[in-house]
Design a protein around this motif. Structure first.
Motif, PDB file in Angstrom:
ATOM      1  N   GLU A  47      11.098  28.453   7.238  1.00  0.00           N
ATOM      2  CA  GLU A  47      12.040  28.135   8.306  1.00  0.00           C
ATOM      3  C   GLU A  47      13.074  29.246   8.365  1.00  0.00           C
ATOM      4  O   GLU A  47      13.828  29.466   7.413  1.00  0.00           O
ATOM      5  CB  GLU A  47      12.712  26.791   8.021  1.00  0.00           C
ATOM      6  N   GLU A  48      13.087  29.981   9.491  1.00  0.00           N
ATOM      7  CA  GLU A  48      13.994  31.114   9.640  1.00  0.00           C
ATOM      8  C   GLU A  48      15.144  30.823  10.598  1.00  0.00           C
ATOM      9  O   GLU A  48      15.954  31.710  10.878  1.00  0.00           O
ATOM     10  CB  GLU A  48      13.218  32.352  10.103  1.00  0.00           C
ATOM     11  N   PHE A  49      15.216  29.616  11.127  1.00  0.00           N
ATOM     12  CA  PHE A  49      16.316  29.169  11.975  1.00  0.00           C
ATOM     13  C   PHE A  49      16.532  30.091  13.176  1.00  0.00           C
ATOM     14  O   PHE A  49      17.659  30.416  13.544  1.00  0.00           O
ATOM     15  CB  PHE A  49      17.607  29.058  11.156  1.00  0.00           C
ATOM     16  N   ASP A  50      15.413  30.528  13.768  1.00  0.00           N
ATOM     17  CA  ASP A  50      15.521  31.372  14.956  1.00  0.00           C
ATOM     18  C   ASP A  50      15.160  30.613  16.231  1.00  0.00           C
ATOM     19  O   ASP A  50      15.010  31.204  17.292  1.00  0.00           O
ATOM     20  CB  ASP A  50      14.625  32.609  14.819  1.00  0.00           C
ATOM     21  N   LEU A  72      23.352  27.054  14.965  1.00  0.00           N
ATOM     22  CA  LEU A  72      22.390  28.116  14.705  1.00  0.00           C
ATOM     23  C   LEU A  72      22.927  29.398  15.305  1.00  0.00           C
ATOM     24  O   LEU A  72      23.275  29.444  16.492  1.00  0.00           O
ATOM     25  CB  LEU A  72      21.033  27.774  15.336  1.00  0.00           C
ATOM     26  N   GLU A  73      22.992  30.450  14.492  1.00  0.00           N
ATOM     27  CA  GLU A  73      23.497  31.717  14.993  1.00  0.00           C
ATOM     28  C   GLU A  73      22.908  32.859  14.177  1.00  0.00           C
ATOM     29  O   GLU A  73      22.876  32.821  12.946  1.00  0.00           O
ATOM     30  CB  GLU A  73      25.029  31.771  14.939  1.00  0.00           C
ATOM     31  N   LEU A  74      22.387  33.860  14.889  1.00  0.00           N
ATOM     32  CA  LEU A  74      21.860  35.074  14.262  1.00  0.00           C
ATOM     33  C   LEU A  74      20.808  34.769  13.195  1.00  0.00           C
ATOM     34  O   LEU A  74      20.775  35.376  12.123  1.00  0.00           O
ATOM     35  CB  LEU A  74      23.007  35.895  13.651  1.00  0.00           C
ATOM     36  N   GLY A  75      19.937  33.804  13.481  1.00  0.00           N
ATOM     37  CA  GLY A  75      18.878  33.475  12.547  1.00  0.00           C
ATOM     38  C   GLY A  75      19.349  32.783  11.303  1.00  0.00           C
ATOM     39  O   GLY A  75      18.692  32.862  10.251  1.00  0.00           O
ATOM     40  N   GLN A  76      20.465  32.061  11.379  1.00  0.00           N
ATOM     41  CA  GLN A  76      20.988  31.324  10.242  1.00  0.00           C
ATOM     42  C   GLN A  76      21.445  29.938  10.689  1.00  0.00           C
ATOM     43  O   GLN A  76      21.847  29.737  11.841  1.00  0.00           O
ATOM     44  CB  GLN A  76      22.188  32.054   9.612  1.00  0.00           C
ATOM     45  N   GLU A 224      25.886  29.363   4.861  1.00  0.00           N
ATOM     46  CA  GLU A 224      24.880  29.766   5.843  1.00  0.00           C
ATOM     47  C   GLU A 224      23.514  29.751   5.148  1.00  0.00           C
ATOM     48  O   GLU A 224      23.313  30.467   4.171  1.00  0.00           O
ATOM     49  CB  GLU A 224      25.187  31.149   6.395  1.00  0.00           C
ATOM     50  N   GLU A 226      19.947  30.977   5.230  1.00  0.00           N
ATOM     51  CA  GLU A 226      19.194  32.042   5.897  1.00  0.00           C
ATOM     52  C   GLU A 226      17.732  31.661   6.086  1.00  0.00           C
ATOM     53  O   GLU A 226      17.162  31.861   7.162  1.00  0.00           O
ATOM     54  CB  GLU A 226      19.315  33.341   5.116  1.00  0.00           C
ATOM     55  N   THR A 227      17.109  31.146   5.055  1.00  0.00           N
ATOM     56  CA  THR A 227      15.703  30.723   5.127  1.00  0.00           C
ATOM     57  C   THR A 227      15.466  29.551   4.209  1.00  0.00           C
ATOM     58  O   THR A 227      16.204  29.344   3.262  1.00  0.00           O
ATOM     59  CB  THR A 227      14.742  31.861   4.719  1.00  0.00           C
TER      60      THR A 227
END
Length: 233
Positions: A47-50, A72-76, A224, A226-227
């Motif tokens: 899960e990369e939150f993109d 969710l912001e900038l893939g986080q 945050e 990240e993954t």
């Protein structure tokens, strides 16, 4: 002499599919040719939150939903826990897609606040309970079990707690990884295996993975994610 009439059954015409036509083998061994591709759901993923987090559901074991800022912001996935009266927030996010008996789950977390932040990684979440591995930026970790149904002892039970120099304190990034395999529960912090315990009491066998965020000492806090990577143990 009357002549007999023999009824013949028409021979079906079989069209062999092209190499692009999906074929599914049923439990009886029959082949079923489908007109449209059928997606294969992969139980292991990162899960990369993109995109969105529609496959995650959330709840709080304490505190108030107004104390949570989530975006969710900038893939986080950024989460803030905010003060409100004397309440202590404890937020859970559970992935609703798959259930696992044996699993490895790893999250990469950036701390953006004081060392009071607690981050948990969860395995075998279900209606009856779950296992929860909590790491605090202040330098300690816990392995807990939550018995929701009261099968053994209702509520939170601490299975182990200790300090660890593997935890990076302050405004920095940590990697937390857990493995739940049989009755063995293991925690790795920044690629260092800090503890393995054996649970022969609660023995939760299967469930979903998840994360949690808490702060029993100070607010506001921010982390945050990240993954989150889920794989075989």
């Amino acid at each position: 002499t009357p002549t007999s009439t023999v009824e013949t059954t028409p021979t079906p015409i079989v069209e062999f599919p092209s190499s692009e036509t999906p074929i599914i083998e049923t439990p009886t061994g029959a082949l079923v040719i489908t007109d449209t591709p059928i997606p294969f759901l992969q139980p292991y993923y990162t899960e990369e939150f993109d995109g969105d987090i529609a496959n995650w559901f959330e709840f709080m074991s304490s505190g108030d939903a107004r104390m949570v800022g989530k975006r969710l912001e900038l893939g986080q996935l950024s989460i803030d826990l905010l003060p409100m009266d004397d309440k202590l927030p404890w937020l859970y996010l559970i992935n609703n897609s798959f259930a696992y008996s044996n699993v490895k789950a790893e999250t990469l977390v950036v701390n953006r606040s004081v060392n009071a932040t607690g981050v948990s990684v969860i395995c075998r979440y279900g209606d009856i309970g779950w296992y929860e591995f909590l790491v605090s930026n202040s330098g300690f970790y816990e392995i807990n079990v939550v018995d929701s149904a009261g099968i053994v002892k209702q509520g939170y039970t601490q299975l182990f707690k200790a300090n660890s120099t593997a935890i990076k304190t302050g405004f920095t990034t940590n990697s937390y990884m857990i493995t739940c395999k049989g009755n063995e529960l293991s925690l790795f912090i920044n690629e260092t295996q800090v503890k393995t315990i054996v649970d022969n009491t609660f023995q939760f066998a299967e469930g979903k993975i998840g994360i949690a965020m808490s702060s029993p000492a100070a607010l506001p806090v921010k982390v945050e994610f990240e993954t989150i990577t889920v794989s075989a143990p």
